[in-house]
Design an enzyme around this catalytic site. Structure first.
Site, PDB file in Angstrom:
ATOM      1  N   CYS A 118      38.111  37.023  34.185  1.00  0.00           N
ATOM      2  CA  CYS A 118      37.646  36.292  33.022  1.00  0.00           C
ATOM      3  C   CYS A 118      36.691  37.159  32.204  1.00  0.00           C
ATOM      4  CB  CYS A 118      36.919  35.021  33.450  1.00  0.00           C
ATOM      5  SG  CYS A 118      37.914  33.961  34.544  1.00  0.00           S
ATOM      6  N   LEU A 137      41.079  33.553  32.613  1.00  0.00           N
ATOM      7  CA  LEU A 137      42.420  33.946  33.033  1.00  0.00           C
ATOM      8  C   LEU A 137      42.683  33.204  34.337  1.00  0.00           C
ATOM      9  CD1 LEU A 137      44.969  35.760  32.808  1.00  0.00           C
ATOM     10  CD2 LEU A 137      43.742  37.463  34.153  1.00  0.00           C
ATOM     11  N   ASN A 188      33.088  36.036  36.614  1.00  0.00           N
ATOM     12  CA  ASN A 188      34.259  36.886  36.412  1.00  0.00           C
ATOM     13  C   ASN A 188      34.536  37.597  37.721  1.00  0.00           C
ATOM     14  OD1 ASN A 188      36.162  38.819  35.547  1.00  0.00           O
ATOM     15  ND2 ASN A 188      34.567  40.200  34.816  1.00  0.00           N
ATOM     16  N   GLY A 189      35.706  37.370  38.306  1.00  0.00           N
ATOM     17  CA  GLY A 189      36.034  38.092  39.536  1.00  0.00           C
ATOM     18  C   GLY A 189      36.855  37.276  40.501  1.00  0.00           C
ATOM     19  N   GLU A 190      36.862  37.745  41.738  1.00  0.00           N
ATOM     20  CA  GLU A 190      37.548  37.067  42.834  1.00  0.00           C
ATOM     21  C   GLU A 190      36.704  37.203  44.096  1.00  0.00           C
ATOM     22  OE1 GLU A 190      40.359  35.348  42.726  1.00  0.00           O
ATOM     23  OE2 GLU A 190      40.899  35.841  40.652  1.00  0.00           O
ATOM     24  N   ASP A 226      37.711  29.592  43.751  1.00  0.00           N
ATOM     25  CA  ASP A 226      36.580  30.312  44.334  1.00  0.00           C
ATOM     26  C   ASP A 226      35.322  30.187  43.487  1.00  0.00           C
ATOM     27  OD1 ASP A 226      37.577  31.884  42.265  1.00  0.00           O
ATOM     28  OD2 ASP A 226      37.372  33.769  43.338  1.00  0.00           O
ATOM     29  N   LEU A 278      51.263  48.442  41.581  1.00  0.00           N
ATOM     30  CA  LEU A 278      51.511  49.632  40.774  1.00  0.00           C
ATOM     31  C   LEU A 278      51.940  50.739  41.731  1.00  0.00           C
ATOM     32  CD1 LEU A 278      48.384  49.479  38.421  1.00  0.00           C
ATOM     33  CD2 LEU A 278      50.514  48.168  38.341  1.00  0.00           C
ATOM     34  N   GLY A 291      46.079  51.349  43.564  1.00  0.00           N
ATOM     35  CA  GLY A 291      45.521  52.269  44.558  1.00  0.00           C
ATOM     36  C   GLY A 291      44.287  53.010  44.079  1.00  0.00           C
TER      37      GLY A 291
END
Length: 614
Positions: free
Chosen positions: A2, A51, A77-79, A102, A263, A378
């Site tokens: 976010c 988001l 903002n984050g996880e 969360d 990716l 990565g």
């Protein structure tokens, strides 16, 4: 992921400032394209762009919890990857939940444990909490700085946001830079000194730090840092521990209510994460993993192997697609695409950045966003495990400066005499390097080589890695894509930092211990492939295009960059085929073409942001 923003002004009621909060919030729309929210109460105003990744129906922010006479409000903002365990513990302590996101776990954790809640978090985050009981706003940023948080304290007002653009919407924050800001741009950039916001009166909360703003002012403190400890595990135990940590990290980071992809470059780092993702999807019955790769039109014609980029990626990507049976998406861009995206990538960073390396990632993320909302990358494995050439080349190890940016004299020579005298570029870099060395935790009993490699690892984790994390965050969020970086799990970083160099390079290979940890997960030929970085274009058309743009800037007497640079010196470089192509400038990927592109970004930034220098 976010975008967050807001401001606190203790002596005013901000309820009349909704338009300002909306303006600050709306400019972060690309970070959070799904929803917008604001909250104002007395002296505090919060804004949020969302988001949606977890619990899309119920995770709206700012989120408020009322308890008796107390009000707690969060923008985040984050996880939080250990949210399920935290939620269980909080329930045992009597707390109830109304969502599955969360955000609520984080806010309930703060209510239960106060500022000490950060010690319990595993994740990537930047957040602020209004606490009516303690009458303060508490802010924190994750341990490695994956998620950004900028702030400005001006005339008793604290302004904050995920990106500088949101702060610059506030009338008290102006786009002004001084000598230090110019030095950051011209001789440190595209890296930044930790905490430096470039603009005057703007800072970035450092990784692993928290801050409290109350009527007494602003107080900042570290809650985490790398610690030097004796490593007692033998090589087999070390490899097993790394494998265990990576498996646990991936299992946590693959949880999502929206599509996830990886990716895939065909290199060690991305191939390992993709293999672990495929295994997780098989175990959980989620079907086929989607993978994405990026390349450039005609790169096969112009690619030339060298020590920083020893081989092309395409054959190795095909090898891993066949091995893992992923649904692969080949993405490629042409030179005009890369040139056209330079301004957008500058706007995404609010600063000049990594030139075509930024621009290509922004374009890549836009394409990925068409099919996924979350991607696994990565990033950071080379900093953590010691994969870069400067870990292994004596002249770079002993350069006496940041080894990814050794051409300070050259960079200083690009400046006008007046600016060079004002900012003292060589001294500025030397001072920043000495500051970095003074931070390095030492371990008693290590020999000179062990101390040198510990120092090099620390510099990479705290000075170079943030440059790439900034790039990853701004370009992915500029496309509304969340990118997760498992190699930045703080447990893994702390553990690997203390592994002796002779074990890290076991088998005589860079990242030898990581290769050992991944035995049985990856095919042997991929496992022992020579490191190759994020791909860049080798097409001479790109050099011609950005060099032409730079010459046009030099020919325009109204170009804002002209008073800052030595135009004659830059024309000489442009006229020299060798300098234009192979100029050593920054990192592995940025040479002559990227220098021209970077300077065009500087000019564009000065113009578009109406930057004042004083």
């Amino acid at each position: 992921m976010c975008g967050i923003t807001g401001f606190i002004e203790w002596n005013r009621d901000l309820t009349q400032d909704l338009d300002l909060v909306l303006s600050m919030t709306s400019c972060l729309e690309k970070r959070g394209p799904d929803a917008q929210g604001t909250w104002i109460s007395g002296p505090c105003a919060f804004g949020h762009r969302r988001l949606s990744v977890m619990d899309p129906e119920n995770g709206a922010q700012p989120m408020v919890i009322l308890e008796e006479d107390a009000t707690y409000t969060i923008v985040y903002n984050g996880e939080i990857y250990n949210a399920p365990e935290l939620k269980d513990e909080l329930r045992r302590r009597g707390r109830t939940f109304r969502t599955n996101c969360d955000t609520e776990v984080l806010l309930q954790s703060y209510i239960e444990w106060g500022p000490d809640c950060v010690d319990r978090l595993n994740g990537i985050f930047a957040f602020g909490v209004w606490d009516s009981v303690r009458k303060h706003v508490f802010f924190a940023r994750d341990r490695l700085g994956v998620k950004p948080l900028f702030y400005s304290e001006v005339e008793g007002t604290l302004v904050f946001g995920s990106e500088p653009k949101s702060l610059l919407k506030h009338p008290k924050v102006e786009p002004v830079i001084g000598a230090d800001g110019l030095a950051e741009i011209f001789v440190v950039g595209p890296a930044r000194t930790p905490g430096h916001g470039i603009y005057q009166n703007m800072r970035e909360l450092k990784p692993g730090h928290a801050m409290i703003f109350n009527r007494s002012g602003l107080r900042i403190h570290p809650y985490w840092k790398l610690e030097a400890d004796q490593h007692s595990d033998n090589p087999d135990e070390t490899a097993a521990k790394i494998r265990e940590l990576l498996q646990d990290t991936m299992d946590r980071q693959l949880i999502s209510d929206v599509p996830v992809c990886t990716l895939l470059s065909g290199g060690l780092d991305s191939s390992a994460l993709t293999a672990l993702a495929v295994d997780y999807y098989r175990r959980t019955g989620q079907g086929q993993v989607h993978t994405y790769s990026v390349d450039y039109v005609d790169n096969d014609k112009y690619f030339q192997a060298h020590s920083y980029q020893p081989g092309a990626d395409e054959p190795w990507i095909k090898r891993m697609i066949e091995e893992l049976q992923t649904e692969h998406h080949w993405i490629s861009f042409d030179t005009p695409d890369l040139v056209a995206a330079l301004p957008d990538s500058t706007l995404a960073r609010d600063l000049p950045g990594m030139a075509d390396v930024d621009a290509s990632l922004l374009l890549f993320c836009r394409e990925i966003k068409k099919g996924a909302t979350v991607a696994i990358s990565g990033e950071a494995a080379d900093e953590v495990f010691g994969g870069y050439p400067w870990f292994h080349r004596k002249e770079l190890l002993e350069s006496g400066t940041f080894p990814w940016s050794i051409a300070t004299d050259l960079r200083a020579s690009l400046l006008s005499p007046e600016i060079r005298a004002w900012i003292s570029p060589e001294k500025y870099v030397a001072d920043r390097y000495d500051e970095a060395l003074s931070e390095v935790p030492q371990l008693r009993g290590e020999n000179d080589e062990q101390t040198l490699m510990r120092t090099m690892s620390y510099l990479n984790i705290t000075r170079f890695m943030p440059t790439l994390l900034d790039r990853k965050d701004r370009m992915s969020m500029g496309a509304g894509l969340e990118v997760r970086v498992p190699y930045c799990d703080h447990r893994l970083v702390q553990y690997v930092w203390n592994i002796p160099w002779e074990i890290k390079t076991i088998g005589g290979r860079e990242k030898g211990i990581l290769r050992k940890a991944l035995e049985g997960i990856l095919p042997e030929d991929v496992l022992y492939r020579k490191k190759s970085p994020y791909p860049k274009t080798h097409n001479p058309a790109y050099l011609n295009a950005v060099r032409g743009q730079m010459l046009d800037i030099l020919d325009n007497p109204n170009s804002p960059i002209l008073p800052l640079i030595d135009a004659k010196k830059i024309r000489e470089i442009a006229a020299s085929p060798e300098s234009s192509s192979n100029l050593p400038w920054f990192g592995q990927l940025m040479s002559g073409p990227q220098l021209f592109a970077y300077l065009t970004q500087v000019n564009y930034w000065l113009q578009e942001y109406h930057v004042t220098i004083r």
